[in-house]
Design a protein around this motif. Sequence first.
Motif, PDB file in Angstrom:
ATOM      1  N   ALA A  14       0.806  -1.147   0.033  1.00 21.44           N
ATOM      2  CA  ALA A  14      -0.099  -0.068  -0.096  1.00 21.44           C
ATOM      3  C   ALA A  14       0.886   1.105   0.102  1.00 21.44           C
ATOM      4  CB  ALA A  14      -0.988   0.112   1.165  1.00 21.44           C
ATOM      5  N   VAL A  15       1.917   1.129   0.873  1.00 25.55           N
ATOM      6  CA  VAL A  15       2.917   2.407   0.855  1.00 25.55           C
ATOM      7  C   VAL A  15       3.663   2.624  -0.629  1.00 25.55           C
ATOM      8  CG1 VAL A  15       4.955   3.347   1.787  1.00 25.55           C
ATOM      9  CG2 VAL A  15       3.341   2.291   3.447  1.00 25.55           C
ATOM     10  N   ALA A  16       3.899   1.545  -0.945  1.00 27.58           N
ATOM     11  CA  ALA A  16       4.503   1.499  -2.435  1.00 27.58           C
ATOM     12  C   ALA A  16       3.615   2.130  -3.455  1.00 27.58           C
ATOM     13  CB  ALA A  16       5.256   0.392  -2.990  1.00 27.58           C
ATOM     14  N   ALA A  17       2.415   1.596  -3.576  1.00 22.93           N
ATOM     15  CA  ALA A  17       1.562   1.991  -4.287  1.00 22.93           C
ATOM     16  C   ALA A  17       1.083   3.753  -4.235  1.00 22.93           C
ATOM     17  CB  ALA A  17      -0.056   1.230  -4.319  1.00 22.93           C
ATOM     18  N   ILE A  18       0.844   4.079  -2.924  1.00 26.25           N
ATOM     19  CA  ILE A  18       0.848   5.533  -2.815  1.00 26.25           C
ATOM     20  C   ILE A  18       1.882   6.292  -3.370  1.00 26.25           C
ATOM     21  CG2 ILE A  18       0.719   7.274  -1.073  1.00 26.25           C
ATOM     22  CD1 ILE A  18      -1.263   5.257   0.734  1.00 26.25           C
ATOM     23  N   GLY A  19       3.127   5.633  -3.458  1.00 24.49           N
ATOM     24  CA  GLY A  19       4.037   6.393  -3.806  1.00 24.49           C
ATOM     25  C   GLY A  19       4.065   6.378  -5.409  1.00 24.49           C
ATOM     26  N   PHE A  20       3.736   5.169  -5.979  1.00 18.58           N
ATOM     27  CA  PHE A  20       3.650   5.507  -7.464  1.00 18.58           C
ATOM     28  C   PHE A  20       2.208   6.066  -7.939  1.00 18.58           C
ATOM     29  CE2 PHE A  20       5.805   1.141  -7.087  1.00 18.58           C
ATOM     30  CZ  PHE A  20       7.035   1.403  -7.717  1.00 18.58           C
ATOM     31  N   GLY A  21       1.321   6.091  -7.191  1.00 16.55           N
ATOM     32  CA  GLY A  21       0.115   6.915  -7.352  1.00 16.55           C
ATOM     33  C   GLY A  21       0.342   8.311  -7.396  1.00 16.55           C
ATOM     34  N   PRO A  26      -3.126  11.638  -9.337  1.00 16.22           N
ATOM     35  CA  PRO A  26      -4.543  11.205  -9.190  1.00 16.22           C
ATOM     36  C   PRO A  26      -5.319  12.355  -8.129  1.00 16.22           C
ATOM     37  CG  PRO A  26      -3.416   9.665  -7.880  1.00 16.22           C
ATOM     38  CD  PRO A  26      -2.554  10.647  -8.558  1.00 16.22           C
ATOM     39  N   PRO A  27      -6.492  12.595  -8.224  1.00 16.38           N
ATOM     40  CA  PRO A  27      -7.019  13.230  -7.048  1.00 16.38           C
ATOM     41  C   PRO A  27      -7.037  12.592  -5.750  1.00 16.38           C
ATOM     42  CG  PRO A  27      -9.018  11.815  -8.559  1.00 16.38           C
ATOM     43  CD  PRO A  27      -7.465  11.812  -9.147  1.00 16.38           C
ATOM     44  N   LEU A  28      -6.938  13.556  -4.594  1.00 19.43           N
ATOM     45  CA  LEU A  28      -6.377  12.977  -3.379  1.00 19.43           C
ATOM     46  C   LEU A  28      -7.667  11.897  -3.005  1.00 19.43           C
ATOM     47  CD1 LEU A  28      -5.792  16.305  -1.536  1.00 19.43           C
ATOM     48  CD2 LEU A  28      -4.213  14.319  -2.221  1.00 19.43           C
ATOM     49  N   ARG A  29      -8.886  11.788  -3.515  1.00 18.87           N
ATOM     50  CA  ARG A  29      -9.740  10.972  -2.805  1.00 18.87           C
ATOM     51  C   ARG A  29      -9.595   9.432  -3.369  1.00 18.87           C
ATOM     52  NH1 ARG A  29     -11.999  13.943  -7.195  1.00 18.87           N
ATOM     53  NH2 ARG A  29     -12.520  12.867  -8.926  1.00 18.87           N
ATOM     54  N   ALA A  30      -8.526   9.554  -4.366  1.00 21.07           N
ATOM     55  CA  ALA A  30      -8.102   7.974  -5.053  1.00 21.07           C
ATOM     56  C   ALA A  30      -7.059   7.493  -4.170  1.00 21.07           C
ATOM     57  CB  ALA A  30      -7.576   8.194  -6.420  1.00 21.07           C
ATOM     58  N   PHE A  31      -6.366   8.038  -3.340  1.00 20.10           N
ATOM     59  CA  PHE A  31      -5.170   7.495  -2.425  1.00 20.10           C
ATOM     60  C   PHE A  31      -5.585   6.383  -1.500  1.00 20.10           C
ATOM     61  CE2 PHE A  31      -3.015  11.024  -3.976  1.00 20.10           C
ATOM     62  CZ  PHE A  31      -1.761  10.579  -4.495  1.00 20.10           C
ATOM     63  N   PRO A  32      -6.747   6.643  -0.800  1.00 19.08           N
ATOM     64  CA  PRO A  32      -6.954   5.438   0.107  1.00 19.08           C
ATOM     65  C   PRO A  32      -7.606   4.031  -0.921  1.00 19.08           C
ATOM     66  CG  PRO A  32      -8.054   7.595   0.928  1.00 19.08           C
ATOM     67  CD  PRO A  32      -7.585   7.688  -0.630  1.00 19.08           C
ATOM     68  N   ILE A  34      -6.427   3.459  -3.980  1.00 13.66           N
ATOM     69  CA  ILE A  34      -5.247   2.779  -4.498  1.00 13.66           C
ATOM     70  C   ILE A  34      -4.476   1.973  -3.545  1.00 13.66           C
ATOM     71  CG2 ILE A  34      -2.882   3.271  -5.422  1.00 13.66           C
ATOM     72  CD1 ILE A  34      -4.249   5.957  -6.532  1.00 13.66           C
ATOM     73  N   ALA A  35      -4.323   2.553  -2.262  1.00 12.12           N
ATOM     74  CA  ALA A  35      -3.676   1.735  -1.300  1.00 12.12           C
ATOM     75  C   ALA A  35      -4.487   0.410  -0.830  1.00 12.12           C
ATOM     76  CB  ALA A  35      -3.558   2.619   0.008  1.00 12.12           C
ATOM     77  N   LEU A  36      -5.615   0.553  -0.706  1.00 12.99           N
ATOM     78  CA  LEU A  36      -6.597  -0.746  -0.477  1.00 12.99           C
ATOM     79  C   LEU A  36      -6.271  -1.701  -1.306  1.00 12.99           C
ATOM     80  CD1 LEU A  36      -8.534  -2.077   1.343  1.00 12.99           C
ATOM     81  CD2 LEU A  36     -10.416  -0.954  -0.049  1.00 12.99           C
ATOM     82  N   LEU A  37      -6.412  -1.485  -2.839  1.00 11.17           N
ATOM     83  CA  LEU A  37      -6.393  -2.124  -3.664  1.00 11.17           C
ATOM     84  C   LEU A  37      -4.788  -2.841  -3.822  1.00 11.17           C
ATOM     85  CD1 LEU A  37      -8.193  -0.282  -6.577  1.00 11.17           C
ATOM     86  CD2 LEU A  37      -8.732  -2.383  -5.460  1.00 11.17           C
ATOM     87  N   ALA A  38      -3.856  -2.079  -3.661  1.00 11.83           N
ATOM     88  CA  ALA A  38      -2.606  -2.735  -3.564  1.00 11.83           C
ATOM     89  C   ALA A  38      -2.301  -3.754  -2.724  1.00 11.83           C
ATOM     90  CB  ALA A  38      -1.528  -1.598  -3.615  1.00 11.83           C
ATOM     91  N   ALA A  39      -2.869  -3.364  -1.321  1.00 19.49           N
ATOM     92  CA  ALA A  39      -2.694  -4.236  -0.052  1.00 19.49           C
ATOM     93  C   ALA A  39      -3.411  -5.401  -0.361  1.00 19.49           C
ATOM     94  CB  ALA A  39      -3.217  -3.504   1.093  1.00 19.49           C
ATOM     95  N   ILE A  40      -4.636  -5.317  -0.964  1.00 20.08           N
ATOM     96  CA  ILE A  40      -5.317  -6.764  -1.305  1.00 20.08           C
ATOM     97  C   ILE A  40      -4.980  -7.631  -2.118  1.00 20.08           C
ATOM     98  CG2 ILE A  40      -7.592  -7.537  -2.030  1.00 20.08           C
ATOM     99  CD1 ILE A  40      -9.052  -5.084  -0.542  1.00 20.08           C
ATOM    100  N   ALA A  89      -1.885   0.632  -8.213  1.00 19.17           N
ATOM    101  CA  ALA A  89      -1.781  -0.709  -7.471  1.00 19.17           C
ATOM    102  C   ALA A  89      -1.139  -1.871  -7.848  1.00 19.17           C
ATOM    103  CB  ALA A  89      -3.355  -1.120  -6.933  1.00 19.17           C
ATOM    104  N   LEU A  90      -0.842  -1.933  -9.301  1.00 20.54           N
ATOM    105  CA  LEU A  90      -0.380  -3.109  -9.801  1.00 20.54           C
ATOM    106  C   LEU A  90       1.174  -3.050  -9.771  1.00 20.54           C
ATOM    107  CD1 LEU A  90      -2.277  -3.870 -12.970  1.00 20.54           C
ATOM    108  CD2 LEU A  90      -2.177  -5.160 -10.852  1.00 20.54           C
ATOM    109  N   LEU A  91       1.672  -1.707  -9.686  1.00 12.31           N
ATOM    110  CA  LEU A  91       3.152  -1.679  -9.833  1.00 12.31           C
ATOM    111  C   LEU A  91       4.041  -2.179  -8.653  1.00 12.31           C
ATOM    112  CD1 LEU A  91       3.447   2.140 -11.261  1.00 12.31           C
ATOM    113  CD2 LEU A  91       3.790  -0.200 -12.534  1.00 12.31           C
TER     114      LEU A  91
END
Length: 164
Positions: A14-21, A26-32, A34-40, A89-91
Amino acid sequence: MILVDTLTDGIFAAVAAIGFGAISDPPLRAFPSIALLAAIGHALRFCLMTYLGVDIATASLFASFSIGMGSLVLGKRIYCPMTVLYIPALLPMIPGMYAYKIVFSLIMFMQNMKVPELQEKYLIDLFTNTIVTCSVIFMLAVGATIPLFLFIKRAFSMTRHEKN
């Protein structure tokens, strides 16, 4: 211990995906999301590989499919296109170590031109790591885009207002 390992894997992804995002702005509303999708996705791949013995390419296919489906659901909820959510989230699932081993094997192959036994070893390593890297990246792309093709109308109307 299984739960702790899985959660740790998901948190780091999730931390890595936030960095890639953040790179793609992206809009700020997308970060949670992105993190959730990457973590899952990353935790699912970790569990499939570690506890069920699934190979990295197949596990990546299932994980990226879950990220694609999640981006379809969350994208509609936060009014954001699927690609904005699933690409960062894929990166973290790109197999960097295998890609590094490709370059290392190539360099070692070139440095051992006069030793046929070592050349053979590094050539096999080169092909093995190339196949793994390419197949994982291909499976990540396929798995994430399957939901796009399964739900094409919904995927392309996510950021449009519905008419009453």
